[in-house]
Design a protein around this motif. Structure first.
Motif, PDB file in Angstrom:
ATOM      1  N   ASP A   1      41.463  21.708  14.724  1.00  0.00           N
ATOM      2  CA  ASP A   1      41.765  22.928  13.965  1.00  0.00           C
ATOM      3  C   ASP A   1      40.509  23.370  13.219  1.00  0.00           C
ATOM      4  O   ASP A   1      40.295  23.041  12.053  1.00  0.00           O
ATOM      5  CB  ASP A   1      42.905  22.641  12.980  1.00  0.00           C
ATOM      6  CG  ASP A   1      43.402  23.917  12.304  1.00  0.00           C
ATOM      7  OD1 ASP A   1      43.069  25.003  12.821  1.00  0.00           O
ATOM      8  OD2 ASP A   1      44.101  23.806  11.278  1.00  0.00           O
TER       9      ASP A   1
ATOM     10  N   SER B   1      37.806  26.018  11.481  1.00  0.00           N
ATOM     11  CA  SER B   1      37.936  27.190  10.615  1.00  0.00           C
ATOM     12  C   SER B   1      37.509  28.450  11.366  1.00  0.00           C
ATOM     13  O   SER B   1      36.849  28.385  12.409  1.00  0.00           O
ATOM     14  CB  SER B   1      37.068  27.015   9.365  1.00  0.00           C
ATOM     15  OG  SER B   1      35.695  27.011   9.722  1.00  0.00           O
ATOM     16  N   ASP B   2      37.890  29.602  10.796  1.00  0.00           N
ATOM     17  CA  ASP B   2      37.513  30.870  11.428  1.00  0.00           C
ATOM     18  C   ASP B   2      35.998  31.010  11.493  1.00  0.00           C
ATOM     19  O   ASP B   2      35.466  31.567  12.465  1.00  0.00           O
ATOM     20  CB  ASP B   2      38.106  32.043  10.639  1.00  0.00           C
ATOM     21  CG  ASP B   2      39.621  32.083  10.725  1.00  0.00           C
ATOM     22  OD1 ASP B   2      40.176  31.437  11.646  1.00  0.00           O
ATOM     23  OD2 ASP B   2      40.250  32.760   9.887  1.00  0.00           O
ATOM     24  N   GLU B   3      35.292  30.508  10.473  1.00  0.00           N
ATOM     25  CA  GLU B   3      33.832  30.616  10.447  1.00  0.00           C
ATOM     26  C   GLU B   3      33.198  29.836  11.595  1.00  0.00           C
ATOM     27  O   GLU B   3      32.267  30.321  12.261  1.00  0.00           O
ATOM     28  CB  GLU B   3      33.285  30.119   9.099  1.00  0.00           C
ATOM     29  CG  GLU B   3      33.583  31.013   7.908  1.00  0.00           C
ATOM     30  CD  GLU B   3      35.019  30.876   7.419  1.00  0.00           C
ATOM     31  OE1 GLU B   3      35.726  29.924   7.879  1.00  0.00           O
ATOM     32  OE2 GLU B   3      35.458  31.726   6.621  1.00  0.00           O
ATOM     33  N   TRP B   4      33.722  28.638  11.831  1.00  0.00           N
ATOM     34  CA  TRP B   4      33.163  27.830  12.913  1.00  0.00           C
ATOM     35  C   TRP B   4      33.509  28.425  14.276  1.00  0.00           C
ATOM     36  O   TRP B   4      32.695  28.370  15.208  1.00  0.00           O
ATOM     37  CB  TRP B   4      33.671  26.396  12.832  1.00  0.00           C
ATOM     38  CG  TRP B   4      32.942  25.531  11.837  1.00  0.00           C
ATOM     39  CD1 TRP B   4      33.471  24.883  10.767  1.00  0.00           C
ATOM     40  CD2 TRP B   4      31.544  25.238  11.840  1.00  0.00           C
ATOM     41  NE1 TRP B   4      32.494  24.195  10.085  1.00  0.00           N
ATOM     42  CE2 TRP B   4      31.292  24.391  10.736  1.00  0.00           C
ATOM     43  CE3 TRP B   4      30.468  25.602  12.651  1.00  0.00           C
ATOM     44  CZ2 TRP B   4      30.020  23.910  10.418  1.00  0.00           C
ATOM     45  CZ3 TRP B   4      29.200  25.118  12.346  1.00  0.00           C
ATOM     46  CH2 TRP B   4      28.975  24.290  11.246  1.00  0.00           C
ATOM     47  N   GLU B   5      34.691  29.016  14.410  1.00  0.00           N
ATOM     48  CA  GLU B   5      35.054  29.642  15.681  1.00  0.00           C
ATOM     49  C   GLU B   5      34.168  30.850  15.969  1.00  0.00           C
ATOM     50  O   GLU B   5      33.778  31.090  17.110  1.00  0.00           O
ATOM     51  CB  GLU B   5      36.531  30.028  15.662  1.00  0.00           C
ATOM     52  CG  GLU B   5      37.467  28.824  15.724  1.00  0.00           C
ATOM     53  CD  GLU B   5      38.920  29.218  15.826  1.00  0.00           C
ATOM     54  OE1 GLU B   5      39.214  30.428  15.667  1.00  0.00           O
ATOM     55  OE2 GLU B   5      39.760  28.335  16.075  1.00  0.00           O
ATOM     56  N   ARG B   6      33.845  31.609  14.908  1.00  0.00           N
ATOM     57  CA  ARG B   6      32.903  32.731  15.090  1.00  0.00           C
ATOM     58  C   ARG B   6      31.520  32.201  15.479  1.00  0.00           C
ATOM     59  O   ARG B   6      30.811  32.797  16.306  1.00  0.00           O
ATOM     60  CB  ARG B   6      32.819  33.550  13.801  1.00  0.00           C
ATOM     61  CG  ARG B   6      34.085  34.319  13.457  1.00  0.00           C
ATOM     62  CD  ARG B   6      33.844  35.305  12.328  1.00  0.00           C
ATOM     63  NE  ARG B   6      35.088  35.888  11.848  1.00  0.00           N
ATOM     64  CZ  ARG B   6      35.775  35.430  10.809  1.00  0.00           C
ATOM     65  NH1 ARG B   6      35.317  34.388  10.125  1.00  0.00           N
ATOM     66  NH2 ARG B   6      36.907  35.998  10.442  1.00  0.00           N
ATOM     67  N   TYR B   7      31.126  31.090  14.863  1.00  0.00           N
ATOM     68  CA  TYR B   7      29.824  30.487  15.167  1.00  0.00           C
ATOM     69  C   TYR B   7      29.761  30.074  16.636  1.00  0.00           C
ATOM     70  O   TYR B   7      28.761  30.336  17.329  1.00  0.00           O
ATOM     71  CB  TYR B   7      29.610  29.268  14.268  1.00  0.00           C
ATOM     72  CG  TYR B   7      28.291  28.556  14.497  1.00  0.00           C
ATOM     73  CD1 TYR B   7      27.147  28.930  13.806  1.00  0.00           C
ATOM     74  CD2 TYR B   7      28.202  27.500  15.401  1.00  0.00           C
ATOM     75  CE1 TYR B   7      25.950  28.278  14.009  1.00  0.00           C
ATOM     76  CE2 TYR B   7      27.000  26.846  15.616  1.00  0.00           C
ATOM     77  CZ  TYR B   7      25.877  27.237  14.910  1.00  0.00           C
ATOM     78  OH  TYR B   7      24.679  26.586  15.115  1.00  0.00           O
TER      79      TYR B   7
END
Length: 388
Positions: free
Chosen positions: A141, A143-149
């Motif tokens: 799971d 975070s949104d920040e890591w998924e954007r990265y």
């Protein structure tokens, strides 16, 4: 001094140049494919890979009685080997293998894998230059920040790997934890290559028995002279698709040794007192395995595949280890990926490790992996690695 340009039109020179181009191209693609497998010190496989490709091409020319220049052929092979040795040394110094790791999930186990420069990212704002890829546990799971990265890295052309994918490629092992993650279908080998491989195995076994029959007879006589008992050892083992068959090997142990039970008898321990003087040499050199060429002719075995276990041990491992029976989806082999990486093992924990190697072989079932195993088996025969 003048150069006779007519030499360029000599038919034997033209054939040699064309053959050199074919051999070099085959060597390049073979070396690149073999170098993709884990634990491969690429420079160590330049000489055997290119020698094999050049040898096969010029052997074909020789058999068809086509004129060629032996000097030019040898020069081409030498230049190819020196060129790739130089490139290998230069690439190791200028571009070491580096991977950036996104925190979260099961990435912590990557710390145990050596040979890679790991860059552990602390924040999505950090961008690491000159890495060969980014690794993340894509099932965790994030975070949104890591998924954007991750999306940004992929869009920029940087490869993004799932942690399990990179772990398999670097260790040569497929870890089996849940049926949902490793179903039989996803590990099913290439059926076309399975048939081709069986034909190659059969031809090679027939050739070995025909050419080396004097050696086999000599070894059999030496065994009879060294200790009492038959020259051949026979044992029931679990084989292809779970069928039971009888394996043939040269006998390397004394007869009549006292054992605790059938399971203990089937296990060969380090420094086993039952091994004869001649048996020590036969095991170290793997000559004791040659009679299994008869098993190959009967379609029960392959030269390369998961090592077959004694029937009593196989049933024991099946009771203790999930998915153990799946290794029987390909024919058992005289040598294999687990043997050249791990050697001989018998304890259940070690067999689980061996099973991971067997599943990697099945999942990556290909002629390229078989060629790599052949090269490593030759090294094993020279060094005696893993013998008991």
């Amino acid at each position: 001094m003048t150069v006779d340009h007519k030499i360029l039109y000599y038919s034997n020179l033209q054939i040699t140049v064309f053959a050199g181009i074919v051999a070099h191209t085959a060597g390049f693609f073979s070396f690149r494919r073999i170098g993709n497998f884990p634990g491969v010190a690429a420079a160590g496989y330049i000489l055997p890979t290119f020698s094999l490709c050049y040898g096969l091409v010029y052997l074909a020319i020789f058999l068809f009685r086509i004129d060629y220049s032996a000097f030019q052929a040898a020069s081409s092979l030498t230049l190819s080997i020196l060129w790739y040795f130089g490139l290998s040394i230069l690439s190791r110094r200028l571009d070491p293998y580096s991977l950036a790791v996104i925190p979260g999930g099961a990435v912590g186990r990557l710390e145990e894998i050596g040979g890679v420069n790991w860059h552990w990212l602390a924040s999505p704002e950090i961008i690491v230059d000159r890495v060969n890829g980014v690794v993340a546990d894509l099932r965790s799971d994030l975070s949104d920040e890591w998924e954007r990265y991750i999306a940004d890295r992929a869009l920029s052309g940087t490869p993004v790997y799932h942690v399990k994918q990179i772990s398999e490629s670097l260790t040569g092992r497929v870890e089996i934890e849940h049926l949902s993650e490793n179903t039989l279908g996803s590990l099913n080998p290439n059926q076309a290559y399975l048939k081709i491989k069986q034909a190659i195995d059969w031809i090679a076994a027939l050739f070995i028995l025909a050419v080396f029959s004097p050696l086999l007879l000599f070894v059999a006589a030496a065994i009879k002279f060294d200790s009492d008992g038959p020259a051949l050892f026979r044992q029931r083992r679990m084989g292809y698709r779970g069928k039971i068959y009888e394996v043939y090997k040269f006998r390397t142990m004394k007869l009549g040794a006292v054992v605790v039970d059938e399971k203990e008898e089937a296990i060969t321990k380090a420094g086993d007192a039952r091994i004869t003087r001649l048996g020590q040499f036969l095991r170290k050199s793997r000559i004791d395995e040659l009679p299994q060429a008869f098993n190959i002719l009967r379609g029960e075995m392959s030269w390369i595949g998961p090592r077959p276990e004694a029937l009593v041990l196989s049933k024991w491992y099946e009771a203790e280890l999930p998915f153990y029976r799946y290794r029987h989806i390909v024919r058992p082999g005289i040598t294999g990926w687990a043997q050249v990486n791990q050697g001989h093992v018998a304890a259940v924990d070690d067999v689980l490790e061996k099973l991971h190697y067997d599943f990697y072989y099945i999942k990556n079932f290909s002629p390229w992996l078989d060629v790599l195993i052949v090269f490593r088996t030759i090294r094993t025969m020279l060094t005696g690695f893993g013998a008991r």
